[in-house]
Design a protein around this motif. Structure first.
Motif, PDB file in Angstrom:
ATOM      1  N   LEU A 187      35.855  30.582   7.451  1.00 44.42           N
ATOM      2  CA  LEU A 187      35.198  29.349   7.033  1.00 44.42           C
ATOM      3  C   LEU A 187      36.196  28.199   6.960  1.00 44.42           C
ATOM      4  N   LEU A 188      37.335  28.431   6.290  1.00 44.86           N
ATOM      5  CA  LEU A 188      38.330  27.376   6.124  1.00 44.86           C
ATOM      6  C   LEU A 188      39.010  27.025   7.438  1.00 44.86           C
ATOM      7  N   ALA A 189      39.254  28.029   8.268  1.00 41.13           N
ATOM      8  CA  ALA A 189      39.870  27.752   9.568  1.00 41.13           C
ATOM      9  C   ALA A 189      38.921  26.982  10.470  1.00 41.13           C
ATOM     10  N   GLY A 190      37.637  27.300  10.396  1.00 38.87           N
ATOM     11  CA  GLY A 190      36.652  26.599  11.214  1.00 38.87           C
ATOM     12  C   GLY A 190      36.567  25.126  10.881  1.00 38.87           C
ATOM     13  N   ALA A 191      36.858  24.788   9.630  1.00 37.51           N
ATOM     14  CA  ALA A 191      36.862  23.381   9.216  1.00 37.51           C
ATOM     15  C   ALA A 191      38.250  22.765   9.354  1.00 37.51           C
TER      16      ALA A 191
END
Length: 259
Positions: A187-191
């Motif tokens: 999730l954090l990497a995708g953002a």
């Protein structure tokens, strides 16, 4: 990007992780300060004092980021009960001996730094501004911890056993509490808040490989979550000792608070 620019899911994950890192740094500073007069040498005591100050300063900067999420950082820092702390559970009680202090520097402090590295070049503006200075200050912690780990590893067998036991007890907790799990990391990497999912745990394994090899140990790359895991607090059930939280909140100095 500011916190409001991320999706609600990313904001929630980021807020939880920042609070976990801040609380762990605050408690780690407490545990270092326990050894100001108990270190093996005057120089080591001075070093723990310096590291304690660093951790408290870093925690304050991280707490301040929570304002971006609509959270009052003063209340979070000074008013919460122990049951609401999100710190790594291996800091709930004082370090038992100097070997445990060294394990805390290498394992817990080192994992904290690795977690922060993921934010240092990401899309979250507040982290990009504040974290590089923290990481520069952490370089001394790394050198100090590794020097002492080598010294103990090359010394008496009893010291090696104490150090190995401390590392073994702290490492799974540090990894699960301070580094995002697969879903959070994705999730954090995708953002673009952090790097590629899985990178942090792999890098930690590589960094710890050499110092742990001296103890005949191999770092666990992906320890399972404990059965009593509380996702909202990013830690297993339990809480830090009350006296440590009183010190962390500054209860005895409350009348002197100036913000």
């Amino acid at each position: 990007m500011n916190a409001r620019d991320f999706s609600p899911e990313v904001r929630e994950a980021l807020q939880r992780l920042i609070l976990s890192l801040a609380d762990t740094k605050r408690l780690l500073g407490i545990r270092y300060s326990d050894w100001l007069l108990g270190a093996p040498s005057i120089e080591s005591g001075i070093a723990t004092a310096s590291m304690s100050q660093d951790e408290w300063g870093h925690a304050r900067l991280l707490y301040a980021m929570l304002k971006d999420f609509g959270v009052d950082p003063v209340e979070v820092e000074h008013s919460r009960p122990p049951a609401e702390y999100c710190s790594a559970s291996c800091l709930d009680e004082p370090f038992a001996d100097w070997a445990a202090v060294v394990a805390g520097v290498v394992v817990v402090d080192g994992t904290l730094s690795l977690a922060l590295e993921g934010f240092a070049t990401g899309a979250y503006d507040a982290a990009r501004r504040r974290i590089p200075k923290m990481l520069a200050e952490e370089a001394f912690h790394r050198d100090f911890g590794q020097a002492w780990m080598r010294r103990i590893s090359e010394g008496a067998e009893e010291g090696r056993q104490f150090l190995a036991a401390a590392v073994e007890s702290m490492l799974p907790d540090a990894v699960t509490c301070l580094l995002p799990g697969d879903d959070e990391a994705e999730l954090l990497a995708g953002a673009e808040v952090t790097g590629h999912p899985g990178d942090a745990r792999a890098r930690l394994g590589r960094r710890l490989a050499e110092p742990l090899a001296a103890l005949g140990m191999v770092p666990a790359a992906d320890p399972p979550l404990p059965g009593d895991w509380i996702a909202s607090r990013r830690r297993p059930a339990g809480e830090p000792a009350g006296d440590a939280v009183e010190r962390a909140r500054g209860d005895r100095n409350r009348a002197l608070f100036v913000e």
